[in-house]
Design a protein around this motif. Structure first.
Motif, PDB file in Angstrom:
ATOM      1  N   ASN A  67      17.436  85.333  -9.511  1.00  0.00           N
ATOM      2  CA  ASN A  67      16.634  84.206  -9.968  1.00  0.00           C
ATOM      3  C   ASN A  67      17.035  83.752 -11.369  1.00  0.00           C
ATOM      4  N   HIS A  68      16.607  82.527 -11.718  1.00  0.00           N
ATOM      5  CA  HIS A  68      16.910  81.945 -13.032  1.00  0.00           C
ATOM      6  C   HIS A  68      18.424  81.969 -13.288  1.00  0.00           C
ATOM      7  N   MET A  69      19.152  81.273 -12.422  1.00  0.00           N
ATOM      8  CA  MET A  69      20.614  81.257 -12.484  1.00  0.00           C
ATOM      9  C   MET A  69      21.112  79.903 -12.983  1.00  0.00           C
ATOM     10  N   TYR A  70      22.305  79.923 -13.589  1.00  0.00           N
ATOM     11  CA  TYR A  70      22.903  78.721 -14.153  1.00  0.00           C
ATOM     12  C   TYR A  70      24.346  78.633 -13.665  1.00  0.00           C
ATOM     13  N   ILE A  71      24.651  77.543 -12.947  1.00  0.00           N
ATOM     14  CA  ILE A  71      25.984  77.336 -12.370  1.00  0.00           C
ATOM     15  C   ILE A  71      26.484  76.001 -12.918  1.00  0.00           C
ATOM     16  N   ILE A  72      27.401  76.027 -13.873  1.00  0.00           N
ATOM     17  CA  ILE A  72      27.709  74.845 -14.665  1.00  0.00           C
ATOM     18  C   ILE A  72      29.224  74.663 -14.808  1.00  0.00           C
ATOM     19  N   GLY A  73      29.700  73.468 -14.521  1.00  0.00           N
ATOM     20  CA  GLY A  73      31.056  73.066 -14.879  1.00  0.00           C
ATOM     21  C   GLY A  73      32.173  73.777 -14.152  1.00  0.00           C
ATOM     22  N   ASN A  74      31.921  74.271 -12.943  1.00  0.00           N
ATOM     23  CA  ASN A  74      32.962  74.960 -12.181  1.00  0.00           C
ATOM     24  C   ASN A  74      33.742  73.985 -11.299  1.00  0.00           C
ATOM     25  N   TYR A  75      34.993  74.301 -11.049  1.00  0.00           N
ATOM     26  CA  TYR A  75      35.830  73.534 -10.117  1.00  0.00           C
ATOM     27  C   TYR A  75      36.051  74.404  -8.885  1.00  0.00           C
TER      28      TYR A  75
ATOM     29  N   LYS B 270       5.236  87.260   2.703  1.00  0.00           N
ATOM     30  CA  LYS B 270       5.662  86.974   1.332  1.00  0.00           C
ATOM     31  C   LYS B 270       6.906  86.094   1.284  1.00  0.00           C
ATOM     32  N   TYR B 271       7.584  85.943   2.402  1.00  0.00           N
ATOM     33  CA  TYR B 271       8.728  85.038   2.425  1.00  0.00           C
ATOM     34  C   TYR B 271       8.239  83.607   2.276  1.00  0.00           C
ATOM     35  N   GLY B 272       8.983  82.826   1.535  1.00  0.00           N
ATOM     36  CA  GLY B 272       8.645  81.423   1.372  1.00  0.00           C
ATOM     37  C   GLY B 272       9.898  80.645   1.063  1.00  0.00           C
ATOM     38  N   PRO B 273       9.750  79.384   0.760  1.00  0.00           N
ATOM     39  CA  PRO B 273      10.945  78.585   0.480  1.00  0.00           C
ATOM     40  C   PRO B 273      11.587  78.971  -0.844  1.00  0.00           C
ATOM     41  N   THR B 274      12.872  78.702  -0.960  1.00  0.00           N
ATOM     42  CA  THR B 274      13.541  78.762  -2.254  1.00  0.00           C
ATOM     43  C   THR B 274      13.036  77.586  -3.090  1.00  0.00           C
ATOM     44  N   MET B 275      12.747  77.837  -4.377  1.00  0.00           N
ATOM     45  CA  MET B 275      12.036  76.819  -5.154  1.00  0.00           C
ATOM     46  C   MET B 275      12.642  76.620  -6.546  1.00  0.00           C
ATOM     47  N   HIS B 276      12.359  75.430  -7.083  1.00  0.00           N
ATOM     48  CA  HIS B 276      12.678  75.064  -8.462  1.00  0.00           C
ATOM     49  C   HIS B 276      14.193  75.077  -8.697  1.00  0.00           C
ATOM     50  N   VAL B 277      14.857  74.131  -8.049  1.00  0.00           N
ATOM     51  CA  VAL B 277      16.305  73.996  -8.169  1.00  0.00           C
ATOM     52  C   VAL B 277      16.632  72.594  -8.680  1.00  0.00           C
ATOM     53  N   ASN B 278      17.465  72.507  -9.697  1.00  0.00           N
ATOM     54  CA  ASN B 278      17.954  71.230 -10.216  1.00  0.00           C
ATOM     55  C   ASN B 278      19.435  71.099  -9.899  1.00  0.00           C
ATOM     56  N   ILE B 279      19.784  70.015  -9.193  1.00  0.00           N
ATOM     57  CA  ILE B 279      21.177  69.744  -8.820  1.00  0.00           C
ATOM     58  C   ILE B 279      21.557  68.433  -9.509  1.00  0.00           C
ATOM     59  N   ILE B 280      22.352  68.514 -10.568  1.00  0.00           N
ATOM     60  CA  ILE B 280      22.525  67.390 -11.482  1.00  0.00           C
ATOM     61  C   ILE B 280      24.005  67.165 -11.800  1.00  0.00           C
TER      62      ILE B 280
ATOM     63  N   TYR C  41      14.455  81.720  -6.837  1.00  0.00           N
ATOM     64  CA  TYR C  41      13.610  80.901  -7.694  1.00  0.00           C
ATOM     65  C   TYR C  41      14.384  80.492  -8.947  1.00  0.00           C
ATOM     66  N   HIS C  42      14.382  79.215  -9.225  1.00  0.00           N
ATOM     67  CA  HIS C  42      14.916  78.652 -10.467  1.00  0.00           C
ATOM     68  C   HIS C  42      16.450  78.765 -10.531  1.00  0.00           C
ATOM     69  N   CYS C  43      17.082  77.616 -10.393  1.00  0.00           N
ATOM     70  CA  CYS C  43      18.535  77.555 -10.517  1.00  0.00           C
ATOM     71  C   CYS C  43      18.932  76.170 -11.007  1.00  0.00           C
ATOM     72  N   LEU C  44      19.861  76.125 -11.939  1.00  0.00           N
ATOM     73  CA  LEU C  44      20.461  74.872 -12.395  1.00  0.00           C
ATOM     74  C   LEU C  44      21.895  74.820 -11.900  1.00  0.00           C
ATOM     75  N   ILE C  45      22.206  73.781 -11.128  1.00  0.00           N
ATOM     76  CA  ILE C  45      23.573  73.549 -10.621  1.00  0.00           C
ATOM     77  C   ILE C  45      24.016  72.221 -11.215  1.00  0.00           C
ATOM     78  N   LYS C  46      24.857  72.256 -12.232  1.00  0.00           N
ATOM     79  CA  LYS C  46      25.137  71.054 -13.011  1.00  0.00           C
ATOM     80  C   LYS C  46      26.616  70.914 -13.348  1.00  0.00           C
ATOM     81  N   GLY C  47      27.127  69.702 -13.154  1.00  0.00           N
ATOM     82  CA  GLY C  47      28.456  69.350 -13.639  1.00  0.00           C
ATOM     83  C   GLY C  47      29.600  70.037 -12.941  1.00  0.00           C
TER      84      GLY C  47
END
Length: 380
Positions: A226-234, A298-308, A261-267
């Motif tokens: 959780n709380h992952m950051y995926i930025i600027g990869n080719y 307790k299983y639920g959807p994956t949540m709070h993802v920003n794809i920018i 939960y919580h991931c930023l996928i950007k650039g």
């Protein structure tokens, strides 16, 4: 030589001492085992060749403040030994490995284990032709920096954190042809996997890597990371055109054993993925799962993802697929030449329950394919 080195290393345990290896080829009948506060450095061209029966050329066993640099480690062949290049067997810390080449080993190029292992720096290494992963962090290794390495022609993953892993950075690496050696099948370029909440992981950064021709996914974040950051990869060429499996994506966040939960996928730039370029998913609540301690409800959807601000092209299915997720923000992406649609907002259907994607916000995306958006669908 190895016996003499290990004797001297043990006698000087805890002392600030530097071992310098002169140019040459060193045949090892036992692993080199540095102790606390010791530096191993090759001077010029230094090659270590471990015997086929050894666990590794260099073994770290609960040590601290060890520095290893400027060696070439050559194994006995990918299919002829079960040897690692460098192996940390338990709970070592403040270890630096730089300018090391590892090739033709039957196991991993560099393998670190232990839930208390932390502060590993692996930089400017070249890992080539391994029987397992290129660089592997197992069982909750934290505070690692893996940067400016080249990993190519592995049997499994290029760089992997398995069974958890937190507060680490994977940056500026070039990873090519993972899973392409004989026997390779399940092989990502970069992976963080907690195996269904057994070992939680969080707050890792994957930035500015180049990932080419991964057999399955370019980057996979799964099962309790959780709380992952995926930025600027080719990322280019993930998957195999003759296979129809869901894990052939550019980037994945979620899990089949536990949601994320919580991931930023950007650039990121993602080209020619053999399934979806970006896939967000979660486990089916009706799926029996003995590996995860979470009860089914307790299983639920994956949540709070920003794809920018990602650039996506040539997806064999969707540019972005949303599969049982919630609170996803998709903004400023450019998507083109997708075979099915640029964005698919879908879900899962079980025997007794529907699991749709919900609360999805789309803003300022440039969608260039024939079909821009499909929604309110379910997987078969």
């Amino acid at each position: 030589m190895a016996k003499l080195f290990n004797q001297l290393a043990k006698e000087n345990d805890g002392k600030s001492i530097e071992f310098v290896f002169k140019p040459g080829v060193y045949l090892l009948d036992q692993p080199l085992k540095p102790q606390r506060n010791q530096l191993l450095r090759g001077e010029g061209s230094v090659t270590l060749k471990p015997a086929l029966t050894l666990p590794a050329a260099i073994v770290l066993d609960g040590v601290e403040s060890v520095f290893i640099s400027n060696f070439t480690i050559v194994g006995g062949g990918v299919d002829k030994c079960d040897t690692n290049g460098i192996l940390s067997v338990k709970d070592s810390s403040r270890v630096s490995v730089s300018k090391v080449t590892v090739r033709e080993v039957g196991a991993c190029g560099i393998l670190c284990k232990g839930s208390k292992s932390k502060y590993f720096l692996i930089e400017k290494c070249h890992i080539q032709s391994t029987g397992r992963a290129g660089i592997a962090m197992f069982d909750g290794v934290s505070h690692a920096l893996i940067t400016k390495n080249t990993v190519e022609r592995t049997t499994t993953h290029g760089i992997i954190f398995a069974n958890g892993g937190s507060f680490s950075e994977v940056s500026e690496n070039t990873i090519k042809d993972t899973g392409l050696l004989p026997g390779g099948d399940f092989a990502h370029g970069v992976a963080f996997d907690s195996h269904g909440n057994l070992n939680k992981g969080e707050k890792n950064l994957i930035i500015n890597n180049k990932i080419l021709n991964a057999r399955t996914g370019g980057i996979e974040i799964a099962d309790g990371q959780n709380h992952m950051y995926i930025i600027g990869n080719y990322i280019e060429g993930s998957g195999r055109k003759n296979q129809k499996r869901e894990d052939q994506y550019g980037i994945y966040f979620g899990g089949a054993l536990s949601q994320g939960y919580h991931c930023l996928i950007k650039g990121n730039t993602i080209k020619n993925s053999c399934w979806n370029s970006i896939r967000i998913a979660a486990p089916n609540v009706e799926r029996p799962n003995k590996k995860s301690p979470l009860p089914k409800d307790k299983y639920g959807p994956t949540m709070h993802v920003n794809i920018i601000d990602n650039i996506i092209s040539g997806s064999m299915r969707y540019g972005i697929e949303l599969n049982w997720c919630r609170d996803v923000y998709i903004k400023g992406n450019r998507i083109e030449t997708s075979k099915l649609a640029d964005i698919g907002v879908i879900g899962k259907r079980g025997k007794n329950i529907d699991m749709p994607s919900s609360r999805i916000q789309l803003k300022d995306n440039i969608l260039k394919s024939k079909t821009k958006l499909v929604k309110d669908l379910f997987e078969k």
